[in-house]
Scaffold this motif. Structure first.
Motif, mmCIF file in Angstrom:
data_model
loop_
_atom_site.group_PDB
_atom_site.id
_atom_site.type_symbol
_atom_site.label_atom_id
_atom_site.label_comp_id
_atom_site.label_asym_id
_atom_site.label_seq_id
_atom_site.Cartn_x
_atom_site.Cartn_y
_atom_site.Cartn_z
ATOM 1 N N GLY A 126 0.626 -1.245 -0.035
ATOM 2 C CA GLY A 126 0.251 0.118 -0.176
ATOM 3 C C GLY A 126 0.730 1.354 0.153
ATOM 4 O O GLY A 126 0.631 2.164 -0.995
ATOM 5 N N ILE A 127 2.392 1.283 0.665
ATOM 6 C CA ILE A 127 2.549 2.017 0.913
ATOM 7 C C ILE A 127 3.719 2.705 -0.137
ATOM 8 O O ILE A 127 4.326 3.547 -0.541
ATOM 9 C CB ILE A 127 3.980 2.222 2.009
ATOM 10 N N TRP A 129 2.300 2.156 -3.256
ATOM 11 C CA TRP A 129 1.732 2.995 -4.526
ATOM 12 C C TRP A 129 1.999 3.910 -4.151
ATOM 13 O O TRP A 129 1.634 4.883 -4.357
ATOM 14 C CB TRP A 129 -0.043 1.861 -4.095
ATOM 15 N N ILE A 130 1.591 4.530 -2.383
ATOM 16 C CA ILE A 130 1.211 6.418 -1.982
ATOM 17 C C ILE A 130 2.830 6.479 -2.106
ATOM 18 O O ILE A 130 2.990 7.546 -2.869
ATOM 19 C CB ILE A 130 1.245 5.728 -1.046
ATOM 20 N N ALA A 131 3.285 6.043 -2.283
ATOM 21 C CA ALA A 131 5.509 6.915 -2.462
ATOM 22 C C ALA A 131 4.990 6.651 -3.984
ATOM 23 O O ALA A 131 5.843 7.804 -4.571
ATOM 24 C CB ALA A 131 6.497 5.646 -2.069
ATOM 25 N N GLU A 133 3.090 7.513 -5.968
ATOM 26 C CA GLU A 133 2.242 8.812 -7.007
ATOM 27 C C GLU A 133 2.562 9.886 -6.467
ATOM 28 O O GLU A 133 3.093 10.516 -7.052
ATOM 29 C CB GLU A 133 0.667 7.913 -5.641
ATOM 30 N N LEU A 134 3.263 9.857 -4.659
ATOM 31 C CA LEU A 134 4.398 10.874 -5.002
ATOM 32 C C LEU A 134 5.477 11.535 -5.534
ATOM 33 O O LEU A 134 5.606 12.598 -5.460
ATOM 34 C CB LEU A 134 4.550 10.185 -2.978
ATOM 35 N N LEU A 137 3.700 13.243 -8.316
ATOM 36 C CA LEU A 137 3.006 14.313 -7.751
ATOM 37 C C LEU A 137 3.983 15.232 -7.622
ATOM 38 O O LEU A 137 4.960 16.577 -8.134
ATOM 39 C CB LEU A 137 2.296 14.816 -6.852
ATOM 40 N N VAL A 140 5.397 16.607 -11.444
ATOM 41 C CA VAL A 140 4.815 17.401 -12.292
ATOM 42 C C VAL A 140 4.909 18.597 -12.829
ATOM 43 O O VAL A 140 4.993 18.762 -13.478
ATOM 44 C CB VAL A 140 3.475 16.977 -11.786
ATOM 45 N N PHE A 159 0.506 14.262 -15.747
ATOM 46 C CA PHE A 159 -0.487 14.536 -13.756
ATOM 47 C C PHE A 159 -1.592 13.944 -14.391
ATOM 48 O O PHE A 159 -1.885 12.529 -13.502
ATOM 49 C CB PHE A 159 -1.126 15.533 -14.097
ATOM 50 N N ILE A 160 -2.577 14.042 -15.441
ATOM 51 C CA ILE A 160 -3.748 13.481 -16.387
ATOM 52 C C ILE A 160 -3.448 11.660 -15.935
ATOM 53 O O ILE A 160 -3.933 10.535 -15.542
ATOM 54 C CB ILE A 160 -3.981 13.585 -17.135
ATOM 55 N N GLY A 163 -1.728 9.483 -13.414
ATOM 56 C CA GLY A 163 -3.263 9.985 -12.329
ATOM 57 C C GLY A 163 -3.572 8.665 -12.676
ATOM 58 O O GLY A 163 -3.957 7.406 -11.545
ATOM 59 N N VAL A 164 -4.631 8.477 -13.754
ATOM 60 C CA VAL A 164 -6.027 7.669 -14.384
ATOM 61 C C VAL A 164 -5.260 6.107 -14.496
ATOM 62 O O VAL A 164 -5.621 5.667 -14.058
ATOM 63 C CB VAL A 164 -5.737 8.189 -15.406
ATOM 64 N N SER A 167 -4.181 4.723 -10.177
ATOM 65 C CA SER A 167 -5.462 4.411 -9.809
ATOM 66 C C SER A 167 -5.851 2.932 -10.411
ATOM 67 O O SER A 167 -6.501 2.539 -9.691
ATOM 68 C CB SER A 167 -6.538 5.641 -9.865
ATOM 69 N N LEU A 170 -3.912 0.863 -8.079
ATOM 70 C CA LEU A 170 -4.722 0.926 -6.475
ATOM 71 C C LEU A 170 -5.683 -0.125 -5.818
ATOM 72 O O LEU A 170 -6.210 -0.504 -5.502
ATOM 73 C CB LEU A 170 -4.925 2.000 -6.162
#
Lengths: 481, 221
Positions: A126-127, A129-131, A133-134, A137, A140, A159-160, A163-164, A167, A170
């Motif tokens: 889970g982390i 995934w978060i990292a 995404e970070l 971000l 960008v 970004f788009i 981001g898509v 997800s 996730l």
């Protein structure tokens, strides 16, 4: 050691946000990255002597696979920081960026390194995934640093699309957790990779194969695999060159790492070649599409971004193929590609600053204009195209051998991709380096150290692979079986 | 509470989440979109709280509160302010071929049910039947991002996808571990600041928020 490795870049990011545009900001950036590299090397030594370990209450996990990528990440970020000092100073002098953006650039650069290292070292998917995404971000707004219409367009796309894409990953992670919860019970423990690895045999295969499709699409977008690659050439060509170097050299590797970690779990559950086949398909398609796209490029950074797609395709294909030789080749390929490609971006950055353009038709006479940039680019391209004695040749040769053995029907396609890419790169680079220097070419001070260091390393790995590296990869291959 | 009642309530709220997703797909006015998004967040938040109550999972209360504050109040507020500042509140976006888009949305719902049927069979949770709805919400968010051309709309589609993912986690496993949920919320918050900055960049550079104008980066021949 592990925590030091993570804390240093975070601390450097905060420090640089406060230091702003003072004269010594680039030096702090270099010092921070160097400290990260020392911590990374220390951690690697520890792992090399004591084997895999858990830290921070099972929250972090290091083994041969991720520690070598962590060392690579911290090393390339250090050399990129050295390169960026000269490069960004020149951009400042030309008024392309102001004070606030320099502050922002430095802080975000370190935050980006932190996100990648967190991604590599965390034990919790889970982390992870978060990292990931970070990491997206934090880069960008670096891609749109110049605020030109094209840069903003590129960053928006990045970004788009990422981001898509992410997800979807996730959703895949939710499905993975769904399967894990049945075996391991609820709570954070069920998302720990080490726990999942132990019980992967009893995870529900139908759920995992479905989860892998989502994970593949999600992390595959970040790896830049065709047909999810649209953001990559734009983002890599419009941002400042140090960012292109770390995006191409490091972020793609980290995303592939995430994918391979998930593949190991899925393989353990399904006992089939399901995940491997998907990866091989995406990989081969990427190699072919990228190789033919290379032929049509006019922008120098765009061309080398397509080359990154091609090489990530090769590594993905090899991981998908599986087996000790292909996996060894893939691990080696990630290492040498990262070193060679970031070095190419260093020289490309200087070359485009000398001519103030990224158009290849206007870049001429680099050998005469600045021998280091000219020869650096030439050797870099030779390395990346897979000429012996550079390291990329070794890894591509291993992968090719494994393909002939395990999937002979795919060999012609692989060879076709490699051949076309080779021809496309040389057709473009040869006129840029040779010939007379044009009148609009300006001489400038360039960063020697990073280019020479990277080229020497790629060459050494190609000619003589140090025993410790060899052992290391063998251990990693065992882990990924 | 009786387990049947809960399952009914859960399905009922899931239906509303899906309804708001379809609503967003064809809503042309900016404020209307933001309101629909806030409603979707509210349904999610109530659903999470109910599931948390029935399953006795107290960490779901925290997720529920997080959703309530982030997706019902904070994000819609930020979007509201941005729309006002950028003076796009009067813009009416052209939505091409509404019936076709709706049909595609329905096809995606059916596809989601098909895709999730093996997973649903394995589950023993009360909420298992809504997993397909969650996936459908993600897919419709994706469809919205593809069919719409306004930067603000695309971001709302993106956030709606995130809502779908959160819903999926609640339906499949009674929520992800808390540390992951918090991390995801943090990422969304950072993303909100970034797109806020972006809107202004796009607006000053292109004089409009229509993303179709951003088509300079193409493959050259």
């Amino acid at each position: 050691m592990l925590l030091v490795l993570l804390v240093v870049p975070l601390f450097a990011a905060v420090a640089l946000a406060f230091v702003g545009d003072r004269k010594f900001a680039p030096e702090i950036n270099i010092a921070g990255s160097a400290a990260t590299f020392v911590a990374g090397a220390g951690l690697a030594l520890q792992v090399y002597e004591q084997g895999p370990m858990l830290a921070g209450g099972k929250f972090f996990f290091v083994d041969a696979f991720n520690v070598y990528l962590a060392v690579l990440t911290s090393f390339v970020s250090m050399t990129t920081a050295i390169f960026s000092r000269r490069y960004m100073r020149r951009e400042r002098e030309h008024g392309r960026i102001g004070q606030i953006r320099i502050r922002f650039y430095h802080a975000m650069f370190q935050l980006f390194i932190f996100a990648m290292l967190l991604c590599l070292l965390t034990n919790n998917i889970g982390i992870l995934w978060i990292a990931m995404e970070l990491a997206t971000l934090s880069t960008v707004l670096l891609v749109s640093l110049y605020r030109t219409p094209t840069a903003i367009e590129a960053a928006w796309k990045y970004f788009i699309l990422c981001g898509v894409g992410i997800s979807q990953a996730l959703f895949g992670t939710v499905l993975l957790y769904f399967a894990a919860e049945k075996v391991l019970g609820e709570g954070g423990e069920a998302l720990l990779w080490t726990n999942l690895r132990q019980v992967s045999g009893s995870l529900e295969p139908t759920v995992l194969s479905l989860a892998f499709v989502f994970l593949m699409v999600g992390y595959g977008t970040k790896v830049g695999l065709v047909p999810l690659h649209n953001w990559l050439p734009d983002a890599h060509s419009e941002g400042p060159t140090p960012i292109s170097a770390v995006l191409s050299g490091l972020l793609l590797n980290v995303a592939l790492y995430a994918l391979v970690r998930c593949k190991v779990l899925v393989d353990g559950s399904t006992h089939s070649h399901h995940a491997g086949n998907i990866m091989m398909g995406f990989g081969l398609l990427s190699i072919l599409v990228a190789a033919f796209s290379l032929l049509r490029q006019k922008d120098i950074k765009r061309m080398f971004s397509y080359s990154s797609i091609e090489h990530m395709g090769i590594a993905t294909f090899a991981f998908g193929l599986g087996g000790p030789i292909a996996t060894f080749g893939a691990l080696l390929h990630m290492l040498v590609h990262s070193l060679a490609k970031s070095s190419i971006f260093f020289t490309v950055g200087h070359a485009s600053q000398m001519h103030w353009t990224q158009e290849m038709d206007r870049i001429r006479g680099l050998f005469k204009g600045n021998p280091l940039v000219g020869w650096g680019l030439m050797f870099g391209v030779m390395a990346i195209a897979g000429m012996p004695p550079f390291g990329v040749f070794t890894s591509e040769f291993l992968i090719l051998t494994a393909t002939i053995k395990d999937a002979p029907l795919l060999t012609p396609f692989l060879l076709l991709g490699l051949g076309v890419a080779f021809a496309a790169l040389f057709r473009r680079v040869q006129p840029m380096v040779s010939g007379e220097a044009p009148s609009y070419q300006k001489s400038m001070k360039v960063a020697h150290v990073p280019v020479i260091l990277h080229m020497v390393l790629v060459l050494v790995i190609g000619i003589y692979m140090p025993a410790f590296l060899n052992n290391w990869f063998h251990t990693a291959v065992e882990l990924l079986k | 509470m009786d387990i049947n009642v809960v399952a009914q309530l859960n399905s009922f709220l899931a239906a509303f989440v899906l309804l708001t997703a379809f609503g967003m797909l064809v809503q042309r006015r900016m404020y209307g979109l933001v309101h629909l998004f806030a409603w979707q967040g509210l349904f999610l938040s109530i659903n999470t709280a109910i599931v948390g109550f029935v399953a006795g999972k107290h960490h779901l209360y925290i997720s529920s509160l997080l959703t309530l504050s982030l997706k019902v109040f904070l994000l819609p507020y930020i979007l509201h302010v941005l729309i006002q500042r950028l003076k796009v509140h009067k813009e009416v976006e052209v939505v091409e071929n509404v019936p076709m888009t709706m049909l595609m949305g329905i096809a995606l719902v059916i596809f989601s049910y098909y895709l999730m049927s093996p997973v649903t069979q394995l589950s023993t949770l009360v909420t298992r039947s809504t997993l397909a709805v969650a996936l459908a919400t993600v897919m419709i968010g994706l469809l919205m991002m593809i069919t719409r051309k306004h930067a603000v709309t695309q971001i709302i589609g993106f956030l709606a996808m995130e809502n779908g993912l959160f819903f999926a986690a609640t339906s499949a496993t009674y929520g992800m571990p808390l540390v992951v949920e918090l991390g995801v919320a943090l990422d969304i918050l950072i993303a909100a600041f970034i797109f806020g900055i972006f809107f202004f960049h796009i607006h000053t550079t292109f004089d409009s928020l229509d993303v179709d104008q951003m088509a300079r980066l193409k493959e050259e021949d």
